[in-house]
Motif scaffolding. Structure first.
Motif, PDB file in Angstrom:
ATOM      1  N   ALA A 186       0.890  -1.257   0.019  1.00  0.00           N
ATOM      2  CA  ALA A 186       0.109  -0.416   0.316  1.00  0.00           C
ATOM      3  C   ALA A 186       1.022   1.240   0.155  1.00  0.00           C
ATOM      4  CB  ALA A 186      -0.750  -0.088   0.898  1.00  0.00           C
ATOM      5  N   ALA A 187       1.949   1.194   0.573  1.00  0.00           N
ATOM      6  CA  ALA A 187       2.910   2.254   1.058  1.00  0.00           C
ATOM      7  C   ALA A 187       3.400   2.440  -0.371  1.00  0.00           C
ATOM      8  CB  ALA A 187       3.902   2.599   2.090  1.00  0.00           C
ATOM      9  N   MET A 188       3.552   1.562  -0.628  1.00  0.00           N
ATOM     10  CA  MET A 188       4.721   1.631  -2.368  1.00  0.00           C
ATOM     11  C   MET A 188       3.351   2.161  -3.636  1.00  0.00           C
ATOM     12  SD  MET A 188       7.676   1.068  -2.171  1.00  0.00           S
ATOM     13  CE  MET A 188       8.513   0.755  -3.210  1.00  0.00           C
ATOM     14  N   GLN A 189       2.385   1.763  -3.724  1.00  0.00           N
ATOM     15  CA  GLN A 189       1.609   2.040  -4.586  1.00  0.00           C
ATOM     16  C   GLN A 189       0.861   3.532  -4.600  1.00  0.00           C
ATOM     17  OE1 GLN A 189      -0.196  -0.031  -6.277  1.00  0.00           O
ATOM     18  NE2 GLN A 189      -0.532   1.452  -7.557  1.00  0.00           N
ATOM     19  N   LEU A 190       1.153   4.342  -3.345  1.00  0.00           N
ATOM     20  CA  LEU A 190       1.047   5.539  -2.964  1.00  0.00           C
ATOM     21  C   LEU A 190       2.138   6.606  -3.914  1.00  0.00           C
ATOM     22  CD1 LEU A 190       0.042   6.327   0.856  1.00  0.00           C
ATOM     23  CD2 LEU A 190      -1.756   6.124  -1.001  1.00  0.00           C
ATOM     24  N   VAL A 191       3.615   5.873  -3.937  1.00  0.00           N
ATOM     25  CA  VAL A 191       4.395   5.980  -4.059  1.00  0.00           C
ATOM     26  C   VAL A 191       4.635   6.152  -5.608  1.00  0.00           C
ATOM     27  CG1 VAL A 191       5.722   6.813  -1.619  1.00  0.00           C
ATOM     28  CG2 VAL A 191       6.237   4.723  -3.330  1.00  0.00           C
ATOM     29  N   ALA A 192       4.229   5.409  -5.819  1.00  0.00           N
ATOM     30  CA  ALA A 192       4.200   4.333  -7.607  1.00  0.00           C
ATOM     31  C   ALA A 192       4.741   5.230  -8.574  1.00  0.00           C
ATOM     32  CB  ALA A 192       3.451   3.773  -7.872  1.00  0.00           C
ATOM     33  N   LEU A 193       4.242   6.638  -8.646  1.00  0.00           N
ATOM     34  CA  LEU A 193       4.551   8.084  -9.688  1.00  0.00           C
ATOM     35  C   LEU A 193       5.577   8.508  -9.632  1.00  0.00           C
ATOM     36  CD1 LEU A 193       0.410   8.387 -10.702  1.00  0.00           C
ATOM     37  CD2 LEU A 193       2.451   6.565 -12.038  1.00  0.00           C
ATOM     38  N   SER A 194       5.901   8.869  -8.271  1.00  0.00           N
ATOM     39  CA  SER A 194       6.490   9.705  -7.566  1.00  0.00           C
ATOM     40  C   SER A 194       8.296   9.660  -8.439  1.00  0.00           C
ATOM     41  CB  SER A 194       6.730   9.735  -6.123  1.00  0.00           C
ATOM     42  OG  SER A 194       7.831   8.380  -5.813  1.00  0.00           O
ATOM     43  N   ALA A 195       8.945  10.483  -8.801  1.00  0.00           N
ATOM     44  CA  ALA A 195      10.206  10.715  -9.264  1.00  0.00           C
ATOM     45  C   ALA A 195      11.245  10.252  -8.325  1.00  0.00           C
ATOM     46  CB  ALA A 195      10.292  12.336  -9.788  1.00  0.00           C
ATOM     47  N   ALA A 196      10.515  10.177  -6.931  1.00  0.00           N
ATOM     48  CA  ALA A 196      12.321   9.996  -6.418  1.00  0.00           C
ATOM     49  C   ALA A 196      11.419   9.526  -4.965  1.00  0.00           C
ATOM     50  CB  ALA A 196      13.344  10.580  -5.931  1.00  0.00           C
ATOM     51  N   LEU A 197      12.451   8.875  -4.103  1.00  0.00           N
ATOM     52  CA  LEU A 197      11.893   8.301  -3.227  1.00  0.00           C
ATOM     53  C   LEU A 197      12.678   8.564  -2.051  1.00  0.00           C
ATOM     54  CD1 LEU A 197       9.595   6.226  -1.555  1.00  0.00           C
ATOM     55  CD2 LEU A 197      10.822   5.217  -2.087  1.00  0.00           C
ATOM     56  N   ILE A 198      11.704   8.507  -0.894  1.00  0.00           N
ATOM     57  CA  ILE A 198      13.216   9.093   1.052  1.00  0.00           C
ATOM     58  C   ILE A 198      12.976   8.402   1.667  1.00  0.00           C
ATOM     59  CG2 ILE A 198      13.339  11.014   2.498  1.00  0.00           C
ATOM     60  CD1 ILE A 198      13.585  13.120   0.584  1.00  0.00           C
ATOM     61  N   LEU A 199      13.014   7.476   2.092  1.00  0.00           N
ATOM     62  CA  LEU A 199      12.699   6.387   3.408  1.00  0.00           C
ATOM     63  C   LEU A 199      12.838   7.159   4.624  1.00  0.00           C
ATOM     64  CD1 LEU A 199      13.291   2.970   1.975  1.00  0.00           C
ATOM     65  CD2 LEU A 199      11.478   4.215   1.732  1.00  0.00           C
ATOM     66  N   ASP A 200      12.418   7.517   5.791  1.00  0.00           N
ATOM     67  CA  ASP A 200      12.723   7.996   6.682  1.00  0.00           C
ATOM     68  C   ASP A 200      13.128   6.686   7.546  1.00  0.00           C
ATOM     69  OD1 ASP A 200      13.689   9.025   9.044  1.00  0.00           O
ATOM     70  OD2 ASP A 200      12.106  11.023   8.899  1.00  0.00           O
ATOM     71  N   LEU A 201      13.912   5.886   8.533  1.00  0.00           N
ATOM     72  CA  LEU A 201      14.079   4.689   8.901  1.00  0.00           C
ATOM     73  C   LEU A 201      14.372   5.331  10.452  1.00  0.00           C
ATOM     74  CD1 LEU A 201      15.729   2.119   6.576  1.00  0.00           C
ATOM     75  CD2 LEU A 201      13.443   2.764   7.567  1.00  0.00           C
ATOM     76  N   ARG A 202      14.445   6.870  10.448  1.00  0.00           N
ATOM     77  CA  ARG A 202      15.689   7.488  11.416  1.00  0.00           C
ATOM     78  C   ARG A 202      14.672   6.624  12.991  1.00  0.00           C
ATOM     79  NH1 ARG A 202      15.188  13.427  10.578  1.00  0.00           N
ATOM     80  NH2 ARG A 202      13.367  12.468   9.662  1.00  0.00           N
ATOM     81  N   ALA A 203      13.727   6.817  13.532  1.00  0.00           N
ATOM     82  CA  ALA A 203      13.006   6.175  14.492  1.00  0.00           C
ATOM     83  C   ALA A 203      12.376   4.300  14.224  1.00  0.00           C
ATOM     84  CB  ALA A 203      11.674   6.572  14.935  1.00  0.00           C
ATOM     85  N   CYS A 204      13.560   3.639  13.272  1.00  0.00           N
ATOM     86  CA  CYS A 204      12.660   2.394  12.673  1.00  0.00           C
ATOM     87  C   CYS A 204      13.636   1.852  13.964  1.00  0.00           C
ATOM     88  CB  CYS A 204      12.841   1.951  11.900  1.00  0.00           C
ATOM     89  SG  CYS A 204      12.759   0.411  11.204  1.00  0.00           S
TER      90      CYS A 204
END
Length: 186
Positions: free
Chosen positions: A8-26
């Motif tokens: 679901a998360a990847m579907q939301l960004v499917a048409l974006s030009a770049a992706l930023i994954l914020d894993l700072r609190a993971c």
């Protein structure tokens, strides 16, 4: 995150030009979940991502990219990963694995804590405390052979995602190199 949530998360960004994954609190995750996340960043389903050696059985489990994903792959666009000293376990695996495989993932932030390995829970031996108290012990090791900082050579078995662009959490990264070695003002 399960496969449906990741999809679901990847579907939301499917048409974006770049992706930023914020894993700072993971602070956690499973090897299966990390492999599912990483699968989106590779073109095909035949990429050997990682191995985990399990001490108790002497067996090594292999993790490969997933063939069928619930959303489109994100293999042809830039991926930037934000990390901190708090990023741990599955978050480290998601930051480290594509970077180690040359996927041109740019890691920005702090070096992670070094806990991308499986653990096993051991309950307390006291019957009254058995359901409430326990401890976790490292039960395996990811024998990564593909990088100069191989954890197989390290007695601590700790794989850390090392940023290409170091930055403190309270400051913007300035003039860091992108995945192709070009300087970028992030």
């Amino acid at each position: 995150m399960g496969a449906a949530a990741i999809g679901a998360a990847m579907q939301l960004v499917a048409l974006s030009a770049a992706l930023i994954l914020d894993l700072r609190a993971c602070s956690g995750g499973t090897p299966e979940g990390a492999a599912m996340c990483c699968s989106y960043f590779f073109r095909d389903d035949q990429v050997h991502l990682d191995d985990f050696y399990e001490r108790s059985t002497g067996a090594t489990r292999q993790f490969w990219t997933t063939a069928h994903l619930p959303a489109p792959r994100y293999a042809d666009r830039p991926v930037h990963v934000l990390t901190s000293a708090m990023t741990f376990s599955g978050g480290e695996d998601v930051a480290y694995t594509p970077q180690a495989h040359g996927r041109a993932v740019v890691v920005v932030g702090e070096t992670t804590r070094g806990g991308a390995h499986p653990t096993a829970r051991h309950p307390s031996s006291r019957p009254a405390a058995n359901d409430r108290l326990g401890f976790r012990v490292k039960s395996g090791c990811p024998p990564r052979r593909d990088t100069p900082t191989s954890v197989q050579a390290s007695e601590s078995c700790r794989a850390r995602a090392t940023p290409a662009c170091p930055a403190r959490p309270d400051r913007r990264a300035e003039g860091c190199a992108d995945g192709q070695g070009r300087r970028k003002p992030w």
